[in-house]
Write an enzyme that holds these catalytic residues in place. Sequence first.
Site, PDB file in Angstrom:
ATOM      1  N   PRO A 251       0.838  -1.211   0.000  1.00 34.88           N
ATOM      2  CA  PRO A 251       0.000   0.000   0.000  1.00 34.88           C
ATOM      3  C   PRO A 251       0.872   1.261   0.000  1.00 34.88           C
ATOM      4  O   PRO A 251       1.276   1.762   1.046  1.00 34.88           O
ATOM      5  CB  PRO A 251      -0.804  -0.131   1.297  1.00 34.88           C
ATOM      6  CG  PRO A 251       0.061  -0.964   2.196  1.00 34.88           C
ATOM      7  CD  PRO A 251       0.833  -1.893   1.313  1.00 34.88           C
TER       8      PRO A 251
ATOM      9  N   ASP B  81       5.715   2.666   2.362  1.00 33.32           N
ATOM     10  CA  ASP B  81       4.906   1.482   2.625  1.00 33.32           C
ATOM     11  C   ASP B  81       4.089   1.775   3.879  1.00 33.32           C
ATOM     12  O   ASP B  81       4.634   1.867   4.987  1.00 33.32           O
ATOM     13  CB  ASP B  81       5.816   0.271   2.838  1.00 33.32           C
ATOM     14  CG  ASP B  81       5.039  -1.025   3.048  1.00 33.32           C
ATOM     15  OD1 ASP B  81       3.833  -0.966   3.355  1.00 33.32           O
ATOM     16  OD2 ASP B  81       5.651  -2.105   2.908  1.00 33.32           O
ATOM     17  N   HIS B  82       2.775   1.922   3.687  1.00 35.18           N
ATOM     18  CA  HIS B  82       1.930   2.360   4.800  1.00 35.18           C
ATOM     19  C   HIS B  82       1.849   1.320   5.917  1.00 35.18           C
ATOM     20  O   HIS B  82       1.410   1.637   7.031  1.00 35.18           O
ATOM     21  CB  HIS B  82       0.517   2.672   4.285  1.00 35.18           C
ATOM     22  CG  HIS B  82      -0.128   3.822   4.994  1.00 35.18           C
ATOM     23  ND1 HIS B  82       0.092   4.102   6.327  1.00 35.18           N
ATOM     24  CD2 HIS B  82      -0.995   4.771   4.561  1.00 35.18           C
ATOM     25  CE1 HIS B  82      -0.611   5.166   6.688  1.00 35.18           C
ATOM     26  NE2 HIS B  82      -1.273   5.594   5.625  1.00 35.18           N
ATOM     27  N   ARG B  83       2.273   0.101   5.646  1.00 35.98           N
ATOM     28  CA  ARG B  83       2.288  -0.915   6.704  1.00 35.98           C
ATOM     29  C   ARG B  83       3.413  -0.656   7.703  1.00 35.98           C
ATOM     30  O   ARG B  83       3.373  -1.148   8.836  1.00 35.98           O
ATOM     31  CB  ARG B  83       2.464  -2.308   6.082  1.00 35.98           C
ATOM     32  CG  ARG B  83       1.351  -2.724   5.136  1.00 35.98           C
ATOM     33  CD  ARG B  83       1.697  -3.997   4.395  1.00 35.98           C
ATOM     34  NE  ARG B  83       2.898  -3.849   3.577  1.00 35.98           N
ATOM     35  CZ  ARG B  83       3.387  -4.811   2.787  1.00 35.98           C
ATOM     36  NH1 ARG B  83       2.760  -5.976   2.716  1.00 35.98           N
ATOM     37  NH2 ARG B  83       4.482  -4.604   2.079  1.00 35.98           N
ATOM     38  N   VAL B  84       4.415   0.119   7.273  1.00 36.74           N
ATOM     39  CA  VAL B  84       5.576   0.396   8.119  1.00 36.74           C
ATOM     40  C   VAL B  84       5.635   1.866   8.510  1.00 36.74           C
ATOM     41  O   VAL B  84       5.913   2.203   9.672  1.00 36.74           O
ATOM     42  CB  VAL B  84       6.882   0.009   7.381  1.00 36.74           C
ATOM     43  CG1 VAL B  84       8.107   0.298   8.250  1.00 36.74           C
ATOM     44  CG2 VAL B  84       6.857  -1.456   6.964  1.00 36.74           C
TER      45      VAL B  84
END
Length: 406
Positions: A206, A378-381
């Site tokens: 994402p 990276d929106h997860r990080v």
Amino acid sequence: MITKVLMEALSPTMEEGKVLTWLKQEGDTVTDGDVLAEVETDKAVMELQARGAGVLRTILAGDGATVEVGSLVAIIADPDDDITALAGGGSAPPAPAPESEPAADAAPAPKSPATPEAPPAPTDAGARIKASPLARRMAGERGLDLATITGSGPSGRIVKRDVEHARAPAAVAAPTAAPGGFEDVELTQIRKTIAKRLTASIGPIPHFFLTTEVDMERAADARAALNALDDGPRISFNDIILKAVAHALRQHRACNAWWMDDRIRYFNDVHVAMAVAVDDGLITPVIRHTDRKSLREIAMESRQLAERARERKLTPEEYTGSTFSVSNLGMFDIDQFTAVINPPEAGIVAVGSIEEKPVIIDGELEVRRRMRLTMSCDHRVIDGATGAQFLQTVKRMLENPMALVW
């Protein structure tokens, strides 16, 4: 002693390799460690070495062949070793023989007066001729009759070099192409890898993007002053950007990270990769411990790595292990773009061109050199505020470059 020559994993991400050229030929004597062939991997051109001594008895994957890692590509053995069964199990089958040509010394089967004559079964034109599997395949591809070729291998065996020196029959005219025409170009290993990694990145990851504009006046003045000091490696704007990004990563550990599916890996060391365009794609050599190196050291190393990348001579240690990446298209007059994250990294900075623009400084209109940076996250990080703070630090470093000159 028989030694199998396998397609080795010459890079950490290699799944298949393309044999560019064999440096040893069938019939040559080889020793352990000799370079047998040059292989194109997904990143560079590497050397395939012999893992045993003897005679290179047969080559099963010729120049231009693409085979999976672990596949049998050649056999090294003593001259009197029987390799028939092993060679027959190779990945490169011999070329099929013309169906209309009977074997040279095959006797016709006796006719039965009570049974109608059956049509003759297809036979292998080269079945009674001594030739290596590679030579058979090459002859078939080139339309050559093995019976017309003199073998120079052991006991008159036809080998690769004999087929290469044989004269091909007159070429048949190719069919006329459709109006406009087209050209199909086989994918290189690096282009295949780029396609796979982009699919693995832009789809599952994402992405979100942050853009800021940097005043590069002071950085330009500092660069000019440093380059006027001595005859050392000239410092580029990209070197200064790499240094600024490395300093910011040291301050913002949350961006110096990898997504590991079930966990996030935060790095204590800073290893910045720089995107380098090569003839058939892109590769990202790594400047290790970028934050600890001076601008001169970064300038020297970045040029050496870029040159080795364009020559396809990078070793796996030189293009793996980065914790963050920088991609610069400013030299192509691109003012702004977004870059695709190189997984498992959590971010990449895209650098645009430096342009003179009218801006308001302390209420006065001035013309200043400006540059746009776009960070892909990276929106997860990385959360929005985290990425914005990192980019602010990069901007502050570039606008006050004295902090980088030490």
